[in-house]
Motif scaffolding. Sequence first.
Motif, mmCIF file in Angstrom:
data_model
loop_
_atom_site.group_PDB
_atom_site.id
_atom_site.type_symbol
_atom_site.label_atom_id
_atom_site.label_comp_id
_atom_site.label_asym_id
_atom_site.label_seq_id
_atom_site.Cartn_x
_atom_site.Cartn_y
_atom_site.Cartn_z
ATOM 1 N N ILE A 49 7.616 -42.819 -14.356
ATOM 2 C CA ILE A 49 7.102 -43.662 -13.268
ATOM 3 C C ILE A 49 8.065 -44.818 -13.044
ATOM 4 N N THR A 51 7.986 -48.567 -10.687
ATOM 5 C CA THR A 51 7.254 -49.404 -9.721
ATOM 6 C C THR A 51 8.189 -49.809 -8.586
ATOM 7 N N PHE A 56 3.308 -44.961 -2.287
ATOM 8 C CA PHE A 56 2.981 -44.182 -3.491
ATOM 9 C C PHE A 56 3.406 -42.731 -3.260
ATOM 10 N N ALA A 58 4.841 -38.808 -5.261
ATOM 11 C CA ALA A 58 5.036 -38.013 -6.484
ATOM 12 C C ALA A 58 5.948 -36.836 -6.178
ATOM 13 N N ALA A 72 -0.600 -40.864 -2.497
ATOM 14 C CA ALA A 72 -1.507 -41.711 -3.291
ATOM 15 C C ALA A 72 -2.716 -40.945 -3.821
ATOM 16 N N HIS A 74 -2.560 -38.243 -5.594
ATOM 17 C CA HIS A 74 -2.228 -37.595 -6.878
ATOM 18 C C HIS A 74 -3.109 -38.190 -7.979
ATOM 19 N N ILE A 77 -1.715 -41.110 -10.046
ATOM 20 C CA ILE A 77 -1.560 -42.345 -9.262
ATOM 21 C C ILE A 77 -2.932 -42.968 -9.000
ATOM 22 N N ARG A 81 -4.115 -46.730 -10.389
ATOM 23 C CA ARG A 81 -4.533 -47.806 -9.469
ATOM 24 C C ARG A 81 -5.959 -48.259 -9.740
ATOM 25 N N LEU A 94 4.545 -47.179 -6.216
ATOM 26 C CA LEU A 94 4.900 -46.406 -7.416
ATOM 27 C C LEU A 94 5.539 -45.073 -7.014
ATOM 28 N N GLU A 95 6.638 -44.743 -7.702
ATOM 29 C CA GLU A 95 7.191 -43.384 -7.600
ATOM 30 C C GLU A 95 6.923 -42.699 -8.924
ATOM 31 N N LEU A 96 6.512 -41.451 -8.830
ATOM 32 C CA LEU A 96 6.181 -40.703 -10.047
ATOM 33 C C LEU A 96 6.943 -39.376 -10.004
ATOM 34 N N ALA A 118 -1.906 -41.403 -17.254
ATOM 35 C CA ALA A 118 -2.273 -42.548 -16.410
ATOM 36 C C ALA A 118 -2.566 -43.781 -17.273
#
Length: 324
Positions: A49, A51, A56, A58, A72, A74, A77, A81, A94-96, A118
């Motif tokens: 992950i 930030t 958002f 994935a 968002a 996912h 994610i 949150r 966030l990138e995941l 998470a």
Amino acid sequence: MASPATTPPANRVPVGIVANIKVPATSANLGPGFDSAGIAVGLYDELQIRTTETGFSATIDGEGQNYLPTDARHLIITQIRLRLDHLGWHLPGLELHAINRIPHSRGLGSSAAAHIAAALAVKALLPQDCEIANDDLLQWASEAEGHPDNVAPAVFGGLTFSWNEPDDHGNRYRSLQLLPHPEVTPVVAIPSKPLSTAAARTLLPTSVPHGEAVANASRAALLAPAMTTNPELLLPATEDWLHQKYRQPSMPETLAHIVSMREDGHAAVVSGAGPTLCVFAKNRAEADVVADKLTQRAAKSEQHWDVRILPVATQGATMEVFRP
Ligand SMILES: Nc1ncnc2c1ncn2[C@@H]1O[C@H](COP(=O)(O)OP(=O)(O)OP(=O)(O)O)[C@@H](O)[C@H]1O
Ligand SMILES: N[C@@H](CCO)C(=O)O
């Protein structure tokens, strides 16, 4: 978990935090230890992950890459949150990136692994002085799952027995970790057709006959010694009266394999809510025999079965964090 806080969170998670997270697959129940016993195995989901200022997203390699949401919605994610909001923290973006190796809806704890990922991500995003402990990860992920049996071994590693103690705030989840006997070797046979845990739980009765509860209790009491010091007890220790026969209609082939393996003296059980089956072999030699037998049975099936000898994962989920 409570819904996101209605007042704006006071704290903002900094941009540029990177965390790498690795979570093992798990097999729950182990026969009679329904919703309590679990063991971690050497098959891992990995996650990175990062930030960001906004948005958002994935990217997914492996299991679920063709059907999981990449925005968002996912699961991981969403859970990050929700938990941060609940704790009063705002996450701007966030990138995941996920490498998913745990098969979904097969009984190897993929959803528990996602909830732990998470929870660990939340730990990475909070300041270090928040001191999030493994017991907090157990609590958060078990609340999300509804039961702790997959969560505990994925957090702590090895073999775990978990329970909950209701208190004024709801359920407080607890777990005891034990190290399995070093010779005990899980062999799994994973069918291609999934079965969701939610669907498998609808088949459970609301009560069981007292005599069957007694029989189950006596075998559940054998599980810890059989798995840790007396593997010759594994066959009687893995007999169940609480869930497997009720779920038979949803996975008849799995149950047929289990009956046949047990008749041959191998400790076969439904893994989690199924439809994967797991045999706890007393040693590597038995594991090889079991893998051969399962492969031969699988060759006659109309669906594909992935037969694997998986080592016990004595270490639970891990994380490394890089803060800007
Ligand atoms: N890495 C992941 N990322 C996002 N969603 C996931 C991930 N892993 C699991 N899920 C979600 O959880 C669902 C599977 O959960 P389910 O409880 O049915 O099965 P399981 O956890 O694999 O099995 P069991 O609880 O019996 O061990 C998937 O279909 C998907 O929606
Ligand atoms: N104890 C759970 C494990 C799967 O999440 C069940 O059998 O439904």
